[in-house]
Design a protein around this motif. Structure first.
Motif, PDB file in Angstrom:
ATOM      1  N   VAL B  43      27.471 -45.248 -41.561  1.00 14.04           N
ATOM      2  CA  VAL B  43      26.764 -44.412 -40.584  1.00 14.04           C
ATOM      3  C   VAL B  43      25.396 -45.004 -40.295  1.00 14.04           C
ATOM      4  O   VAL B  43      24.986 -45.142 -39.137  1.00 14.04           O
ATOM      5  N   PHE B  46      25.852 -48.082 -38.137  1.00 12.95           N
ATOM      6  CA  PHE B  46      26.200 -47.802 -36.741  1.00 12.95           C
ATOM      7  C   PHE B  46      25.012 -47.241 -35.989  1.00 12.95           C
ATOM      8  O   PHE B  46      24.798 -47.552 -34.825  1.00 12.95           O
ATOM      9  N   MET B  47      24.216 -46.410 -36.676  1.00 12.02           N
ATOM     10  CA  MET B  47      23.072 -45.825 -35.983  1.00 12.02           C
ATOM     11  C   MET B  47      21.996 -46.855 -35.715  1.00 12.02           C
ATOM     12  O   MET B  47      21.164 -46.674 -34.840  1.00 12.02           O
ATOM     13  N   GLN B  48      22.030 -47.947 -36.452  1.00 11.15           N
ATOM     14  CA  GLN B  48      21.052 -49.007 -36.202  1.00 11.15           C
ATOM     15  C   GLN B  48      21.698 -50.179 -35.476  1.00 11.15           C
ATOM     16  O   GLN B  48      21.186 -51.304 -35.514  1.00 11.15           O
ATOM     17  N   TRP B 319      23.552 -38.063 -41.060  1.00  6.75           N
ATOM     18  CA  TRP B 319      23.054 -38.210 -39.690  1.00  6.75           C
ATOM     19  C   TRP B 319      21.554 -37.902 -39.662  1.00  6.75           C
ATOM     20  O   TRP B 319      20.763 -38.663 -39.094  1.00  6.75           O
ATOM     21  N   TRP B 322      19.331 -40.644 -41.257  1.00  8.71           N
ATOM     22  CA  TRP B 322      19.028 -41.841 -40.496  1.00  8.71           C
ATOM     23  C   TRP B 322      18.358 -41.525 -39.180  1.00  8.71           C
ATOM     24  O   TRP B 322      18.219 -42.391 -38.333  1.00  8.71           O
TER      25      TRP B 322
END
Lengths: 187, 357
Positions: B43, B46-48, B319, B322
Motif C-alpha cells: 500500500v 502504491f501510494m508513492q 491508508w 501513508w
C-alpha cells in the motif's frame, strides 16, 4: 467557539482531502524502473567506458597527451621497412607498432577529451557502464593486439634495424672521410 | 460453540479450551500479521507510485515469510547495560495483551474464545495492558530514545483511552449489552441494521441515531489509531526522531514479536469497531448458506465477513498512515483533550437524550 468548530471542520476536511490524494495514487502508473531487468536508454552523447579500436590506431599518442589524469599509456615501436602494417579505415598509413595501449579506467574521469583529437576516430565512449571489479588491477584495460612476446620481437626488430642502419652509416662515413672514425657513432 | 465442542471431543475441558484458545493465534494472527506487513509495504509503495516488494515469489507474496526466516536466524542480542529480566519479558507482555484481547472477539456465531458478558470492557482493559510492556521495553533497553518513546507512548495511550471509552460507552448505551457476540447477533439480516446505521431500532429513533453513531465511530477510530501507535499518532516510534522508539534495542525474534503485537493490535481495534458498529460477523446482505440450504456454510461465511470487515478497517489504518504526517506531542494532546474528549461527551449526552424516547 467559532474558531473551535472551524478547526474541527478543517481537521476532518483536510484529512479527507489527503486521503483522496493518496488513494488516487493507487491507480497511477508506477515510476519505478526495475534496473537490471529494465534499462533506461542512455542519452546519445553519454560518456561511459572508453573503447579503442586498435586496428585503426596509428599510435600518434594524442589521446594520451590530451588526458587530464594521465590514464592512457601508449608505447610504440617504429616499423622496420618491409613490414606492412596496412592502413586505417579512413586511409591513413600506419607506421608504428602499438606495443602498449593501456587505459586505467579507474583513473578515468570521463571527460571525453581523448576522443576529439584522435585523427582516425579509433577511441570513443561506449554505452557500457557496468564494469565494476573486485580487483583494481582488472580495471586496467589492455587494448594492444600484440602479445608481450610479439611486442618484444617488434622492439628487437627495430633495435636490430637501428644497429644495422648505424653500422651502414658508419661504414659510409668511414669511406667518405676516413680521418674521423667516431663521429658517425655519435649521431 | 467450538470451545465446548472441542472440550467434549477431548473429554477434558482444559485441553479443549486450550486448543480453542490457540486457534485464532495459528489460524489468523500469524498469517494475518505476515500478510498485513506485506500489504502495508504494498500500500505504501502504491501510494508513492512505487512497486513495492515483488522479488520473492509471485508479486513478492513470500517476502514477509523470507523476512521472518531471516529474523529467526538473527542473533538475539541483549545489551550489556540492559535490565535483563524486563528486557526479555517485554515483547511477550506486549503480545500477551494483544492475544488476550482475541479471547473476547466473536469470529463467528459458533466461535468466540470466551463468551463473557463484559466482552467490550474486558478488551478495553486488556488491550491497554500493552502499555506496561511498552514501558518495560523502553526502560529495560537503557537507551534514552527508547525511554522517550515509551514515555510518550504511555502518555498517549492513557490519554486516548478517555475518548475511546466515551465513544464506546455512548454506543453501548444504545446497544444495551457488553457481550460482543450478543452485539453482533443483534445486527442481523441487512446492513441497515448495523449500529452505525442506527441498528435494529424502529421508527424515527433509528434515523436520529445515525449521526451520533457515526461520530462515535469516528472518535473511536481516531482514538484507536492512537492506542495502537499508528501514524499520525506514532510518536512513540517516530523513526525520524527516536530511531525506532521503544523497540530500538531489540533484535531477531523479539523484534518480530513487537511487529506481531502491533499488527495484532491493529486488528483487535478494527474488530471492536466492526463488532460494535459494522455488524460483527453478520453478512451485509443475507447468507449464501441460507439461500442454498447448506447450514454448515453459514458459520464459515460469518468468519469470512468478520475477517473481511476487520481487514478492510486495517487497510484504512494503513491508508491513513501513508497519508498523514506525524503529530507533535502538544498537538497530540490537543487533539485528545481539547477536541475528541469534548465531542465524545457531547455525543454521549446526545445519544442519552435520543435513547430516552
Amino acid at each position: 467557539m467559532k474558531e473551535y468548530l472551524k478547526n474541527t471542520w478543517l481537521g476532518i476536511y483536510t484529512v479527507l482531502v489527503g486521503m483522496k490524494v493518496t488513494i488516487s495514487h493507487l491507480f497511477k502508473p508506477k515510476v519505478t524502473i526495475q534496473y537490471p531487468d529494465v534499462r533506461v536508454k542512455l542519452p546519445e552523447r553519454a560518456r561511459n567506458r572508453l573503447y579503442v579500436n586498435i586496428d585503426d590506431c596509428i599510435g600518434c599518442d594524442q589521446c594520451s597527451r590530451a588526458c587530464p589524469v594521465d590514464c592512457i599509456t601508449i608505447e610504440t615501436v617504429k616499423a622496420v621497412p618491409g613490414e606492412d602494417l596496412g592502413t586505417t579505415s579512413n586511409g591513413k598509413r600506419k607506421a608504428l607498432w602499438v606495443t602498449k595501449f593501456d587505459i586505467d579506467i579507474a583513473k578515468c574521469c570521463y571527460c571525453g577529451l581523448c576522443v576529439y583529437p584522435c585523427p582516425t576516430e579509433c577511441i570513443w565512449m561506449t554505452d557500457v557502464y557496468e564494469f565494476s571489479e573486485y580487483n583494481r588491477d582488472n580495471l586496467i584495460y589492455h587494448f594492444s593486439n600484440l602479445t608481450p612476446e610479439e611486442a618484444e620481437q617488434k622492439k628487437l626488430n627495430y633495435q636490430k634495424f637501428e644497429e644495422e642502419k648505424a653500422r651502414q652509416k658508419a661504414a659510409v662515413q668511414a669511406v667518405n672521410n676516413p680521418n674521423k672514425q667516431d663521429s658517425g657513432n655519435l649521431s | 460453540m467450538i470451545p465446548d465442542y472441542l472440550a467434549e471431543f477431548f473429554g477434558n475441558k482444559f485441553i479443549g479450551y486450550l486448543i480453542a484458545a490457540a486457534l485464532p493465534l495459528f489460524l489468523w494472527i500469524l498469517p494475518y500479521a505476515l500478510y498485513a506487513v506485506y500489504a502495508e509495504r504494498k500500500v505504501s509503495a502504491f501510494m508513492q507510485d512505487r512497486i513495492g516488494p515483488n522479488r520473492v515469489g509471485p508479486k513478492g507474496l513470500f517476502q514477509t515469510i523470507a523476512d521472518i526466516l531471516k529474523l529467526i536466524q538473527k542473533e538475539d542480542i541483549v545489551p550489556a547495560s540492559a535490565d535483563k529480566p524486563l528486557f526479555v519479558m517485554a515483547p511477550y507482555v506486549i503480545f500477551a495483551g494483544t492475544f488476550a484481547a482475541f479471547a473476547a472477539l466473536p469470529f463467528s456465531s459458533i466461535y468466540i474464545g470466551s463468551n463473557i458478558n463484559l466482552g467490550v470492557f474486558y478488551i478495553m482493559a486488556v488491550s491497554s495492558f500493552s502499555v506496561v510492556g511498552i514501558l518495560m521495553a523502553g526502560w529495560a533497553g537503557n537507551n534514552k530514545y527508547s525511554l522517550y518513546g515509551a514515555m510518550r507512548s504511555v502518555a498517549q495511550i492513557v490519554s486516548y483511552e478517555v475518548p475511546a471509552l466515551l465513544a464506546i460507552v455512548s454506543a453501548v448505551m444504545v446497544i444495551g449489552s457488553l457481550n460482543l457476540n450478543e452485539i453482533s447477533e443483534m445486527q442481523t439480516a441487512y446492513f441497515w441494521n448495523w449500529w452505525i446505521f442506527g441498528g435494529p431500532v424502529v421508527g424515527i429513533k433509528k434515523f436520529l441515531l445515525i449521526i451520533p453513531m457515526t461520530i462515535a465511530f469516528i472518535i473511536f477510530f481516531i482514538a484507536s489509531l492512537a492506542e495502537v501507535n499508528r501514524t499520525p499518532f506514532d510518536i512513540p516510534e517516530a523513526e525520524s526522531e527516536l530511531v525506532a522508539g521503544f523497540h530500538t534495542e531489540y533484535t531477531g525474534m523479539k523484534f518480530a514479536m513487537f511487529f506481531l503485537a502491533e499488527y495484532g493490535n491493529m486488528f483487535v481495534v478494527s474488530a471492536i469497531s466492526v463488532s460494535i458498529f459494522f455488524g460483527g460477523w453478520q453478512s451485509p446482505f443475507g447468507y449464501l448458506g441460507n439461500s442454498l440450504g447448506i447450514s454448515w456454510l453459514i458459520p464459515v461465511e460469518q468468519v469470512f465477513w468478520f475477517l473481511f470487515k476487520g481487514s478492510l478497517l486495517v487497510l484504512v489504518q494503513m491508508w491513513l498512515r501513508w497519508t498523514l504526517p506525524r503529530l507533535r506531542v502538544d498537538q497530540l494532546m490537543t487533539v485528545c483533550w481539547k477536541y475528541l474528549t469534548p465531542y465524545a461527551f457531547i455525543n454521549l449526552v446526545l445519544i442519552g437524550i435520543i435513547t430516552l424516547f
